[in-house]
Design an enzyme around this catalytic site. Structure first.
Site, PDB file in Angstrom:
ATOM      1  N   LYS A  37      57.960   1.234  68.067  1.00 25.37           N
ATOM      2  CA  LYS A  37      56.842   0.404  67.592  1.00 25.37           C
ATOM      3  C   LYS A  37      57.180  -0.044  66.177  1.00 25.37           C
ATOM      4  O   LYS A  37      57.360   0.790  65.295  1.00 25.37           O
ATOM      5  CB  LYS A  37      55.562   1.246  67.617  1.00 25.37           C
ATOM      6  CG  LYS A  37      54.316   0.508  67.239  1.00 25.37           C
ATOM      7  CD  LYS A  37      53.089   1.358  67.552  1.00 25.37           C
ATOM      8  CE  LYS A  37      51.825   0.741  67.023  1.00 25.37           C
ATOM      9  NZ  LYS A  37      50.638   1.519  67.396  1.00 25.37           N
ATOM     10  N   ASP A 132      39.961   4.031  68.482  1.00 25.40           N
ATOM     11  CA  ASP A 132      40.359   2.798  69.168  1.00 25.40           C
ATOM     12  C   ASP A 132      40.719   3.070  70.633  1.00 25.40           C
ATOM     13  O   ASP A 132      41.731   2.576  71.135  1.00 25.40           O
ATOM     14  CB  ASP A 132      41.532   2.143  68.416  1.00 25.40           C
ATOM     15  CG  ASP A 132      41.715   0.676  68.803  1.00 25.40           C
ATOM     16  OD1 ASP A 132      40.767   0.078  69.371  1.00 25.40           O
ATOM     17  OD2 ASP A 132      42.797   0.121  68.542  1.00 25.40           O
TER      18      ASP A 132
HETATM   19  N1  LIG Z   1      55.065   4.273  74.017  1.00 23.86           N
HETATM   20  C1  LIG Z   1      54.912   3.140  74.679  1.00 23.86           C
HETATM   21  N2  LIG Z   1      55.514   2.932  75.867  1.00 23.86           N
HETATM   22  C2  LIG Z   1      55.339   1.768  76.537  1.00 23.86           C
HETATM   23  N3  LIG Z   1      54.569   0.746  76.110  1.00 23.86           N
HETATM   24  C3  LIG Z   1      53.934   0.892  74.932  1.00 23.86           C
HETATM   25  C4  LIG Z   1      54.078   2.091  74.164  1.00 23.86           C
HETATM   26  N4  LIG Z   1      53.328   1.960  73.044  1.00 23.86           N
HETATM   27  C5  LIG Z   1      52.753   0.749  73.124  1.00 23.86           C
HETATM   28  N5  LIG Z   1      53.113   0.085  74.247  1.00 23.86           N
HETATM   29  C6  LIG Z   1      52.690  -1.257  74.664  1.00 23.86           C
HETATM   30  O1  LIG Z   1      52.536  -2.064  73.505  1.00 23.86           O
HETATM   31  C7  LIG Z   1      51.167  -2.485  73.354  1.00 23.86           C
HETATM   32  C8  LIG Z   1      50.800  -2.491  71.878  1.00 23.86           C
HETATM   33  O2  LIG Z   1      50.967  -1.180  71.348  1.00 23.86           O
HETATM   34  P1  LIG Z   1      49.928  -0.521  70.361  1.00 23.86           P
HETATM   35  O3  LIG Z   1      48.550  -0.638  70.958  1.00 23.86           O
HETATM   36  O4  LIG Z   1      50.379   0.839  70.020  1.00 23.86           O
HETATM   37  O5  LIG Z   1      50.082  -1.492  69.119  1.00 23.86           O
HETATM   38  P2  LIG Z   1      49.021  -1.847  68.002  1.00 23.86           P
HETATM   39  O6  LIG Z   1      49.644  -2.794  67.029  1.00 23.86           O
HETATM   40  O7  LIG Z   1      48.474  -0.602  67.433  1.00 23.86           O
HETATM   41  O8  LIG Z   1      47.989  -2.612  68.913  1.00 23.86           O
HETATM   42  P3  LIG Z   1      46.449  -2.783  68.910  1.00 23.86           P
HETATM   43  O9  LIG Z   1      46.248  -4.194  68.489  1.00 23.86           O
HETATM   44  O10 LIG Z   1      46.049  -2.545  70.335  1.00 23.86           O
HETATM   45  O11 LIG Z   1      45.909  -1.743  67.991  1.00 23.86           O
HETATM   46  C9  LIG Z   1      50.356  -1.508  74.216  1.00 23.86           C
HETATM   47  O12 LIG Z   1      49.156  -2.060  74.667  1.00 23.86           O
HETATM   48  C10 LIG Z   1      51.332  -1.214  75.351  1.00 23.86           C
HETATM   49  O13 LIG Z   1      51.268  -2.247  76.315  1.00 23.86           O
END
Ligand SMILES: Nc1ncnc2c1ncn2[C@@H]1O[C@H](COP(=O)(O)OP(=O)(O)OP(=O)(O)O)[C@@H](O)[C@H]1O
Length: 343
Positions: A37, A132
């Site tokens: 990420k 969240d």
């Molecule tokens: N460990 C993982 N394995 C596979 N896919 C993942 C993983 N972590 C995140 N994703 C995918 O990436 C997307 C975005 O990740 P995440 O929600 O952690 O990001 P964010 O920037 O915090 O997003 P949000 O706007 O939802 O808060 C998730 O909805 C999922 O589809």
């Protein structure tokens, strides 16, 4: 860990998630495939918060594991990276999209709900609230495991339902916000239970717990949640046990709302976890062949899915408080501490 970035598998508000291959010589400690990420400096606070919360939480089978964090420079851009357990079946949000508006079989929803509850029990026992919970943050693994992810907005609460600060704050996804969060800035464990209820409605019906017209202002939804007598939709076709479970999640008073511990003993989730649901696998297999495998856009609801705002206008009454937000031409969307910015 040495790793090589692969395809992008998801987008969030502050980050992009890619699959990556672990190429360390002693790769035995970590799996070959991981999720990375990444964000630029704009989302770094959220990633740091996520890392420190995941470290504090330690191991739990229902919470996505973190293998560490790293900084990289890629194509001249400085990136903050969180190395995570890879969920090969994506999130529940992407699974639901593949079903094209249909919900999941109730037996599957019961199992998934049980997993999320066990994850939340761990989070709350460690003195945190996730803040969240939504389908996009519930991940599915090949072995059938279901885990909570995205702790970027999580905060330490220690069970105390005090407002996080003065003024108007909006944290998380409006569609999942609890009345006390809308009205009093309270983001405790009870707010996670409300959000879980919204997620259960969506899993079972394929539709959000609140019906919203496309293009409507998110404030009209907040007024319905906070000031109106309305409750989220409870699907008619759901079993009586399911309806009762949701009614316990949607108690407006957070003090009277059931806790995660209480919900874990509710008959809705008190099912045999080994039971294999053939229909779910069949439906998903068929739909997967027809649908794209990764989200193309982070906005499941245009303009206002996830946000965190902080407008410094102290006001005692929820209605006044909401009114002040509606009438303000532009809220202050600045990044502050672990509070992150609206997209
Ligand atoms: N460990 C993982 N394995 C596979 N896919 C993942 C993983 N972590 C995140 N994703 C995918 O990436 C997307 C975005 O990740 P995440 O929600 O952690 O990001 P964010 O920037 O915090 O997003 P949000 O706007 O939802 O808060 C998730 O909805 C999922 O589809």
């Amino acid at each position: 860990m040495e790793w090589v970035r692969g395809d992008t598998i998801g987008f969030g508000t502050f980050s992009t998630v890619s699959v990556a291959t672990n190429i360390s010589k002693d790769s035995g400690e970590f799996p070959r495939l991981i999720a990375v990420k990444s964000s630029d400096s704009y989302g770094a606070a959220s990633l740091s918060n996520e890392k420190s919360v995941l470290d504090s939480l330690g191991d739990c089978p229902e919470i996505v594991r973190c293998y560490g964090e790293e900084r990289t420079v890629e194509n001249g851009e400085k990136l903050h990276n969180l190395l995570l357990e890879y969920a090969s079946r994506g999130s529940l949000a992407t699974q639901l999209k593949k079903l094209g508006g249909e919900g999941l079989p109730e037996s599957t929803v019961r199992r998934h709900t049980g997993s999320v509850l066990r994850g939340l029990r761990h989070v709350h026992a460690k003195g945190f609230a996730h803040c969240d919970i939504k389908l996009g943050n519930i991940l599915l693994f090949n072995d059938g495991a279901v885990k909570i992810a995205d702790f970027g907005l999580a905060r330490r609460v220690d069970g105390v339902l005090t407002p996080s600060k003065e003024g108007v704050e909006i944290r998380g996804t409006p569609l999942y916000m609890a009345p006390e969060s809308v009205n009093y800035n309270e983001y405790g464990s009870a707010a996670d239970v409300w959000a879980l209820g919204c997620a259960v409605v969506e899993m079972i019906s394929g539709k959000t717990a609140w019906s919203v017209k496309e293009g409507s202002h998110f404030m009209s939804l907040l007024l319905r949640i906070g000031a109106g007598g309305e409750s989220p939709m409870i699907p008619e076709f759901l079993s009586e046990e399911g309806k009762d479970f949701l009614s316990k999640c949607f108690v407006k008073d957070p003090e009277k709302r059931w806790t995660v511990e209480m919900l874990l003993n509710h008959p809705f989730v008190d099912v045999d976890c080994d039971e294999h649901d053939q229909r779910e696998d069949y439906v998903l297999k068929v739909k997967e062949e027809e649908a794209p495998t990764s989200p193309k856009c982070p906005f499941e609801f245009p303009d206002w899915e996830l946000m965190s705002s902080d407008s410094h206008t102290p006001s005692d009454s929820p209605v006044k408080r909401l009114g002040s937000l509606v009438s303000e031409s532009l809220p202050d969307w600045s990044v502050e501490g672990d509070w992150v910015t609206v997209r």
